[in-house]
Design an enzyme around this catalytic site. Sequence first.
Site, PDB file in Angstrom:
ATOM      1  N   CYS A  52       0.799  -1.236   0.000  1.00 23.83           N
ATOM      2  CA  CYS A  52       0.000   0.000   0.000  1.00 23.83           C
ATOM      3  C   CYS A  52       0.826   1.279   0.000  1.00 23.83           C
ATOM      4  CB  CYS A  52      -0.967  -0.025   1.172  1.00 23.83           C
ATOM      5  SG  CYS A  52      -1.901  -1.568   1.230  1.00 23.83           S
TER       6      CYS A  52
ATOM      7  N   HIS B 236      -2.838   8.205   5.555  1.00 26.35           N
ATOM      8  CA  HIS B 236      -3.070   6.866   4.999  1.00 26.35           C
ATOM      9  C   HIS B 236      -4.463   6.412   5.438  1.00 26.35           C
ATOM     10  CE1 HIS B 236      -2.002   3.181   3.114  1.00 26.35           C
ATOM     11  NE2 HIS B 236      -2.106   2.466   4.219  1.00 26.35           N
TER      12      HIS B 236
ATOM     13  N   HIS C 179      -9.868   1.787   0.036  1.00 26.44           N
ATOM     14  CA  HIS C 179      -8.414   1.666   0.034  1.00 26.44           C
ATOM     15  C   HIS C 179      -7.983   1.092  -1.313  1.00 26.44           C
ATOM     16  CE1 HIS C 179      -4.372   1.167   1.006  1.00 26.44           C
ATOM     17  NE2 HIS C 179      -4.434   0.482   2.139  1.00 26.44           N
TER      18      HIS C 179
END
Lengths: 395, 250
Positions: free
Chosen positions: A164, A290, A324
């Site tokens: 990620c 994030h 996400h």
Amino acid sequence: MGDLLPTSGPLAITGWSAVNALGTSRAAISESLYGGASGLRSCPLELPFTTFCGTVGDEMPPLPSKYQDYECRQARLALGIYQGVSSAVDTALKKWGNARVALILATSTGGIAETETALQVHRRKGHFPAHFQMERQHNFYAHCRFLKMTSGIGGPSFVISTACSSSTKVFASARRMIAADVVDAVLVGGIDSLCLTTLHGFHSLGILSDQRCKPFSGERKGLSIGEGGALLLLEREGESAVSLLGCAETSDAHHMSSPHPEGLGAILAMKQALEESGLSPQEIGHINAHGTGTLHNDASEARAVAEVFGRHVPVVSTKGYTGHMLGAAGATEAVFACMALEDQRIPKSLGADPVDEAIEMQVNQKQQERVLKTVASNSFGFGGSNACAVFGANS
Amino acid sequence: MKPAYLLGSAMWSTGIASQAKWRADDFDAAMQTPTCSSVKTRHLRYTSVVTRMALNVFEQVTTDKDVNLGTLGVVFASSFGEIQIAVKLLDSIDTDGAPSPASFMNSVHNTAPGHLSIACRNHGISTAIAAGSQTVSSALLEAMLLLQESCSTVALVLADEEFPEVFNDSFPSLAVCLLLQAKASSQSLCTLDGIRIAKEVVPVSLPHFAGNPIAPAASLLQAIASKKPGPHRLDLEQDEGWCVSLSFPE
């Protein structure tokens, strides 16, 4: 880190394009982002559990017939996003020459969605579908190679895949390449497509929410997955509203899937990104976190942000809008940072209400219009991989 | 771009435990999985051959070297990465819908550098890249750029494991590690410089590793071992033609 040498100065962001659950154009994305509308919907894939996903609703363009071998969802997303930035790339190719423009993309899924289908066919029929090719669909580099051929970019090209954090790290690699005078411009970005592997995988870890994700909320139950991506053109010099000021990469050295509880690697990344940008923490106007919506990730990041920036910088997670996007998250959130700087507007952190009382930073719960000069964007991933990029408005 | 200086190198392949064994044609067909000591056994349990190979070659090359493992940069590169785990995850999703969480967290492309950073307590830069048939040249370029930017030492770890049987495409697993430094020292074995496209340079193919995307890394090791100066191709005939120039101390 070893003996730190200066890299390049600011890099002009002369074009960008994004495709995600909010839309496939700047106007559509902007309308939803500033309208506080989530793109998360009930997951369209057949699953034995409930979850919400940020899927790209609009049809993506099919590949030209000469590139049929690369045809898959991942490549279609790549082409759909590229169409929004192709004129800027063409201009850069003419300005610098094809060999002086590089392509650095990020992904965490690659074309595995195509392999999932191909393996299902193989189990039923004993052979793969006729069109399936590992090298040109599954492979992490396949969509990058396709975009290289489509665009005419002639410089180095590769894919970064550090889960990620991948598509924030592309900015650091691009800065290195331009600073070393290997090229003058780099098209960077990240693209990921919805697939069973990630949905089942995050569910198995117990961190996939059965509702729309609620980053930084006291009611958060985990993450929601999104798909799509973004491309940004970085140039050594050029007219632009926004520049990349700095980017830093660090490692937690703690655990393969859990962040360092005190946010050690994240703190290092943010501090080094500020140092590289020549900015103090007080000079950052907004942070795109994030902010995945999992209990531990949000708590760890909040500690790290509070440690570096204190409690006065408005922090937003945009994953409540898009989900996400994994390997595409960093580039997508870089585009949100560019939009915030261009529009002088900070979106609200969708889903954060009520903010977790243990989160000791300023989660932005209401859209703000204000003078905004700089934005920091965080991305953290499996393997303890951390990256932070800083963007600035050009006066 | 500034040159890089080679401090050491290592390799592991199915049946071949080291460069020395490879040069001596000392193969052991029964050896299918590399050993590694830097990562705890319980953490190794769900890792793949590609990750264990990467750890193995890193250990081989750093064991007797005076480098700070806590600060060196790590560039891991692989064309297909964790392909064995990916297919096993899909099998388990298809059969019982419940993949192992430990397998999932070891399925990312940066699994090997993640374990390395934990083992070495390294908070510095660690990355994982892929570039198909250009994987070796791209990884070397990124490693050299890191040396120029901020790292005094970089471990470049290249690895691709054999495909799962279902793909019916056979090649041996292979991993190579190059320990590179920004400054020359009395221990430098070779200088790598001038990474560029030069299609006229003829690639050296090694039939034993044919099909493995990082096979050009083995031919690079061979050129270094034989102290062959000049440009060396980092890809195959049909590819872009990326080369690096090798030179050796007197």
